[in-house]
Design an enzyme around this catalytic site. Structure first.
Site, PDB file in Angstrom:
ATOM      1  N   ASP A  64     -45.473  21.434   9.822  1.00  0.00           N
ATOM      2  CA  ASP A  64     -45.999  20.302  10.568  1.00  0.00           C
ATOM      3  C   ASP A  64     -45.141  19.088  10.226  1.00  0.00           C
ATOM      4  OD1 ASP A  64     -48.591  19.655  12.184  1.00  0.00           O
ATOM      5  OD2 ASP A  64     -48.314  17.960  10.828  1.00  0.00           O
ATOM      6  N   ASN A  72     -44.026   8.003  16.932  1.00  0.00           N
ATOM      7  CA  ASN A  72     -44.335   7.634  18.318  1.00  0.00           C
ATOM      8  C   ASN A  72     -44.780   6.179  18.423  1.00  0.00           C
ATOM      9  OD1 ASN A  72     -43.717   9.993  19.706  1.00  0.00           O
ATOM     10  ND2 ASN A  72     -45.742  10.862  19.423  1.00  0.00           N
ATOM     11  N   HIS A  77     -42.401   7.234  22.468  1.00  0.00           N
ATOM     12  CA  HIS A  77     -42.503   8.678  22.686  1.00  0.00           C
ATOM     13  C   HIS A  77     -41.162   9.356  22.930  1.00  0.00           C
ATOM     14  CE1 HIS A  77     -46.853   8.994  22.534  1.00  0.00           C
ATOM     15  NE2 HIS A  77     -46.871   7.798  23.101  1.00  0.00           N
ATOM     16  N   ASP A  81     -39.806  12.512  20.862  1.00  0.00           N
ATOM     17  CA  ASP A  81     -39.233  13.742  21.417  1.00  0.00           C
ATOM     18  C   ASP A  81     -37.913  14.087  20.740  1.00  0.00           C
ATOM     19  OD1 ASP A  81     -41.361  13.959  23.152  1.00  0.00           O
ATOM     20  OD2 ASP A  81     -40.237  13.345  24.934  1.00  0.00           O
ATOM     21  N   GLU A 107     -46.623  18.727  17.007  1.00  0.00           N
ATOM     22  CA  GLU A 107     -45.592  18.703  15.979  1.00  0.00           C
ATOM     23  C   GLU A 107     -45.690  19.893  15.030  1.00  0.00           C
ATOM     24  OE1 GLU A 107     -49.003  16.106  14.455  1.00  0.00           O
ATOM     25  OE2 GLU A 107     -48.058  16.523  16.374  1.00  0.00           O
TER      26      GLU A 107
END
Length: 191
Positions: A64, A72, A77, A81, A107
């Protein structure tokens, strides 16, 4: 007599592309949850078929990306990415051709390590941890930042009734790593 010939190469290419899209994550290009689960099921079946001689070891890593929401929120965002794509590449860089990695969602990622003992799985997880710590990412404004990961490691046991048992242990180990402060590897199993 009339003969009709048709070039089906475009249609075949489209079918292959649709099949790929159905089985892979659109952002990272990695197998998605469904394809990774299929590969896990195949590995467990293979391990269980060993019979009296014991099982082939199979290790599972759940990863994770730590504090992803902060990336973010701080950078946007699009940068989130990019961080996920860099994270995925760092994971892939530590794998053998026989291993499988997939994006489980958000994630969270999973890694299948066939013919791998717990000790070997912990070693791979530690290499991934260091590889991800070494990533230096930069946003569009030139601000650099680093990411870390929490990893849970488990192996398939002869006493396991199904894949679910191994998945549950890996998931619990992942939450143990997070609970202990993140940026680390954890396993519920002893060496």
């Amino acid at each position: 007599h009339v003969a009709v010939f048709s070039d089906i190469s475009d249609r075949k290419a489209l079918e292959e592309r649709l099949q790929f899209l159905a089985q892979h994550d659109h952002l990272t290009g990695l197998p998605n949850r469904n394809l990774l689960r299929l590969r896990l099921e195949q590995a467990v079946e293979s391990a269980m078929e060993r019979g009296a001689g014991g099982i082939n070891p199979v290790a599972l890593l759940l990863l994770d990306l730590d504090h992803f929401k902060t990336i973010n929120d701080r950078f946007g965002h699009l940068e989130g990415d990019r961080a996920l794509m860099a994270f995925a590449q760092a994971i892939k860089g530590q794998l053998r051709a026989s291993d499988a990695v997939g994006r489980l969602g958000g994630e969270e990622f999973g890694v299948l390590l066939p013919v791998t003992t717990l000790a070997e799985g912990l070693e791979v997880a530690t290499r991934m941890l260091h590889s991800i710590r070494a990533l230096e990412l930069m946003d569009d404004a030139g601000h650099s930042y680093r990411v870390t990961t929490s990893l849970g490691v488990s192996t398939f046991r002869q006493s396991d009734r199904s894949l679910r048992d191994m998945l549950d242990r890996a998931d619990q180990a992942l939450y143990l790593a997070k609970h202990r402060g993140r940026n680390q590897v954890a396993s519920l199993e002893t060496l």
